[in-house]
Design a protein around this motif. Structure first.
Motif, PDB file in Angstrom:
ATOM      1  N   ALA A   1      36.822 -35.631 -47.732  1.00 26.24           N
ATOM      2  CA  ALA A   1      35.860 -35.837 -46.633  1.00 26.24           C
ATOM      3  C   ALA A   1      35.166 -34.741 -46.921  1.00 26.24           C
ATOM      4  O   ALA A   1      36.346 -33.249 -46.488  1.00 26.24           O
ATOM      5  CB  ALA A   1      35.637 -36.574 -45.496  1.00 26.24           C
ATOM      6  N   ALA A   2      34.365 -33.996 -46.107  1.00 27.29           N
ATOM      7  CA  ALA A   2      34.255 -32.424 -45.822  1.00 27.29           C
ATOM      8  C   ALA A   2      33.526 -32.020 -44.508  1.00 27.29           C
ATOM      9  O   ALA A   2      32.189 -32.877 -44.347  1.00 27.29           O
ATOM     10  CB  ALA A   2      34.120 -31.072 -46.777  1.00 27.29           C
ATOM     11  N   VAL A   3      33.556 -31.090 -43.524  1.00 26.89           N
ATOM     12  CA  VAL A   3      32.742 -30.947 -43.003  1.00 26.89           C
ATOM     13  C   VAL A   3      32.395 -29.348 -42.767  1.00 26.89           C
ATOM     14  O   VAL A   3      32.380 -28.797 -42.595  1.00 26.89           O
ATOM     15  CB  VAL A   3      33.237 -31.189 -40.966  1.00 26.89           C
ATOM     16  N   HIS A   4      31.027 -29.047 -42.403  1.00 27.19           N
ATOM     17  CA  HIS A   4      30.903 -27.409 -42.548  1.00 27.19           C
ATOM     18  C   HIS A   4      31.184 -27.030 -41.026  1.00 27.19           C
ATOM     19  O   HIS A   4      30.300 -27.693 -40.309  1.00 27.19           O
ATOM     20  CB  HIS A   4      29.069 -27.782 -42.912  1.00 27.19           C
ATOM     21  N   TRP A   5      30.623 -25.650 -40.982  1.00 28.85           N
ATOM     22  CA  TRP A   5      30.919 -25.154 -40.076  1.00 28.85           C
ATOM     23  C   TRP A   5      29.660 -25.456 -38.913  1.00 28.85           C
ATOM     24  O   TRP A   5      29.693 -25.369 -37.902  1.00 28.85           O
ATOM     25  CB  TRP A   5      31.613 -23.254 -40.139  1.00 28.85           C
TER      26      TRP A   5
ATOM     27  N   TYR B   1      31.166 -36.754 -48.206  1.00 30.87           N
ATOM     28  CA  TYR B   1      32.080 -37.949 -48.807  1.00 30.87           C
ATOM     29  C   TYR B   1      32.132 -37.917 -50.042  1.00 30.87           C
ATOM     30  O   TYR B   1      31.588 -38.109 -50.689  1.00 30.87           O
ATOM     31  CB  TYR B   1      32.370 -39.446 -48.002  1.00 30.87           C
ATOM     32  N   ALA B   2      33.807 -37.972 -50.162  1.00 33.10           N
ATOM     33  CA  ALA B   2      33.814 -38.695 -51.653  1.00 33.10           C
ATOM     34  C   ALA B   2      33.130 -40.872 -51.877  1.00 33.10           C
ATOM     35  O   ALA B   2      33.226 -41.075 -50.646  1.00 33.10           O
ATOM     36  CB  ALA B   2      34.637 -38.710 -52.271  1.00 33.10           C
ATOM     37  N   ASP B   3      32.584 -40.416 -53.540  1.00 29.62           N
ATOM     38  CA  ASP B   3      32.180 -41.771 -53.319  1.00 29.62           C
ATOM     39  C   ASP B   3      32.795 -42.831 -52.560  1.00 29.62           C
ATOM     40  O   ASP B   3      33.052 -44.286 -51.933  1.00 29.62           O
ATOM     41  CB  ASP B   3      31.555 -41.923 -54.266  1.00 29.62           C
TER      42      ASP B   3
ATOM     43  N   GLY C   1      31.293 -45.502 -46.063  1.00 29.57           N
ATOM     44  CA  GLY C   1      31.694 -46.253 -45.471  1.00 29.57           C
ATOM     45  C   GLY C   1      32.959 -46.313 -44.665  1.00 29.57           C
ATOM     46  O   GLY C   1      32.615 -47.654 -43.808  1.00 29.57           O
ATOM     47  N   ARG C   2      34.080 -46.277 -45.682  1.00 35.15           N
ATOM     48  CA  ARG C   2      35.000 -46.165 -44.387  1.00 35.15           C
ATOM     49  C   ARG C   2      35.504 -45.089 -43.449  1.00 35.15           C
ATOM     50  O   ARG C   2      36.333 -45.240 -42.550  1.00 35.15           O
ATOM     51  CB  ARG C   2      36.349 -46.609 -45.869  1.00 35.15           C
ATOM     52  N   PHE C   3      35.447 -43.940 -44.309  1.00 36.78           N
ATOM     53  CA  PHE C   3      36.363 -42.763 -43.582  1.00 36.78           C
ATOM     54  C   PHE C   3      35.106 -42.094 -42.882  1.00 36.78           C
ATOM     55  O   PHE C   3      33.763 -42.304 -43.034  1.00 36.78           O
ATOM     56  CB  PHE C   3      36.844 -41.845 -44.718  1.00 36.78           C
ATOM     57  N   THR C   4      35.447 -41.517 -41.784  1.00 36.25           N
ATOM     58  CA  THR C   4      34.902 -40.527 -40.768  1.00 36.25           C
ATOM     59  C   THR C   4      35.190 -39.481 -40.402  1.00 36.25           C
ATOM     60  O   THR C   4      36.469 -39.249 -40.327  1.00 36.25           O
ATOM     61  CB  THR C   4      34.459 -41.692 -39.704  1.00 36.25           C
TER      62      THR C   4
ATOM     63  N   ASN D   1      40.520 -26.874 -31.359  1.00 33.98           N
ATOM     64  CA  ASN D   1      40.307 -26.557 -32.995  1.00 33.98           C
ATOM     65  C   ASN D   1      41.138 -27.652 -33.491  1.00 33.98           C
ATOM     66  O   ASN D   1      42.084 -27.352 -34.283  1.00 33.98           O
ATOM     67  CB  ASN D   1      41.643 -25.306 -32.406  1.00 33.98           C
ATOM     68  N   ARG D   2      40.518 -28.234 -33.662  1.00 32.77           N
ATOM     69  CA  ARG D   2      40.874 -30.007 -34.063  1.00 32.77           C
ATOM     70  C   ARG D   2      39.911 -30.507 -35.484  1.00 32.77           C
ATOM     71  O   ARG D   2      38.856 -30.225 -35.366  1.00 32.77           O
ATOM     72  CB  ARG D   2      41.485 -31.012 -33.196  1.00 32.77           C
ATOM     73  N   VAL D   3      40.201 -30.800 -36.520  1.00 33.94           N
ATOM     74  CA  VAL D   3      39.442 -31.667 -37.251  1.00 33.94           C
ATOM     75  C   VAL D   3      40.265 -33.605 -37.819  1.00 33.94           C
ATOM     76  O   VAL D   3      41.704 -32.916 -37.854  1.00 33.94           O
ATOM     77  CB  VAL D   3      39.066 -30.978 -38.464  1.00 33.94           C
ATOM     78  N   TYR D   4      39.525 -34.176 -37.976  1.00 33.79           N
ATOM     79  CA  TYR D   4      40.230 -35.625 -37.729  1.00 33.79           C
ATOM     80  C   TYR D   4      39.721 -35.980 -38.847  1.00 33.79           C
ATOM     81  O   TYR D   4      38.748 -36.314 -39.721  1.00 33.79           O
ATOM     82  CB  TYR D   4      39.670 -36.209 -36.434  1.00 33.79           C
ATOM     83  N   LEU D   5      39.731 -37.028 -39.550  1.00 30.23           N
ATOM     84  CA  LEU D   5      39.858 -38.551 -40.249  1.00 30.23           C
ATOM     85  C   LEU D   5      39.909 -39.455 -39.683  1.00 30.23           C
ATOM     86  O   LEU D   5      41.310 -39.678 -40.124  1.00 30.23           O
ATOM     87  CB  LEU D   5      40.535 -37.551 -41.914  1.00 30.23           C
ATOM     88  N   GLN D   6      39.517 -40.447 -39.649  1.00 27.86           N
ATOM     89  CA  GLN D   6      39.163 -41.951 -39.281  1.00 27.86           C
ATOM     90  C   GLN D   6      39.379 -42.220 -40.540  1.00 27.86           C
ATOM     91  O   GLN D   6      37.931 -42.586 -41.183  1.00 27.86           O
ATOM     92  CB  GLN D   6      38.687 -42.045 -38.270  1.00 27.86           C
ATOM     93  N   MET D   7      40.556 -42.911 -41.175  1.00 30.34           N
ATOM     94  CA  MET D   7      40.394 -44.354 -41.768  1.00 30.34           C
ATOM     95  C   MET D   7      40.907 -45.464 -41.746  1.00 30.34           C
ATOM     96  O   MET D   7      41.539 -46.175 -41.070  1.00 30.34           O
ATOM     97  CB  MET D   7      41.435 -43.465 -43.314  1.00 30.34           C
TER      98      MET D   7
END
Length: 124
Positions: A49-53, A59-61, A65-68, A76-82
C-alpha cells in the motif's frame, strides 16, 4: 534525510488483525509519499500500500478491502491496519519514503528511504 523505524509486527492467527506503525524522523515528513512493502522468503519485495503526500492511496490487489494505510503528519507516522490476515500475508514488512511529487509506479526502486523491517507471521 529521513529515518524510518517500523513496529507492530508479530504472530497472529489467520483471520486476525495487526497494526503496523512506522515512525519517521525529519521535518519534511509531510512532503514524502510513503509506502508499505513486504518480502516473503524467496520472493521479490512488493508494494502492499502507498499514500501520496496529498493523501491519495494505492493498494495492491491482494490486500484491497483488507488493509488500510494512513498517515499522521503531526506525529510523523504512517500506519498499516491489516485485517482478515491470510497465511500468504506472512513476510517482512518495510516502510519506505519517496521524494517524488507525483506518483504512478510503486517499485522498490522508486523509494529513497527504508526502514529495517518488521516480521509478520500468520498461522493457520
Amino acid at each position: 534525510q529521513v529515518q524510518l523505524v517500523e513496529s507492530g509486527g508479530g504472530l497472529v492467527q489467520a483471520g486476525g488483525s495487526l497494526r503496523l506503525s512506522c515512525a519517521a524522523s525529519g521535518r519534511t515528513f509531510s512532503n514524502y509519499n510513503l509506502g508499505w512493502f513486504r518480502q516473503a522468503p524467496g520472493k521479490e519485495r512488493e508494494v502492499v500500500a502507498a499514500v501520496h503526500w496529498a493523501g491519495a492511496t494505492y493498494y495492491a490487489d491482494s490486500v484491497k478491502g483488507r488493509f488500510t494505510i494512513s498517515r499522521d503528519n503531526g506525529k510523523n507516522r504512517v500506519y498499516l491496519q491489516m485485517d482478515s490476515l491470510k497465511r500468504e500475508d506472512t513476510a517482512v514488512y518495510y516502510c519506505a519514503a519517496d521524494q517524488r511529487r507525483g506518483w504512478g509506479t510503486f517499485y522498490p526502486s522508486d523509494y529513497d528511504y527504508w526502514g529495517q523491517g518488521t516480521q509478520v507471521t500468520v498461522s493457520s
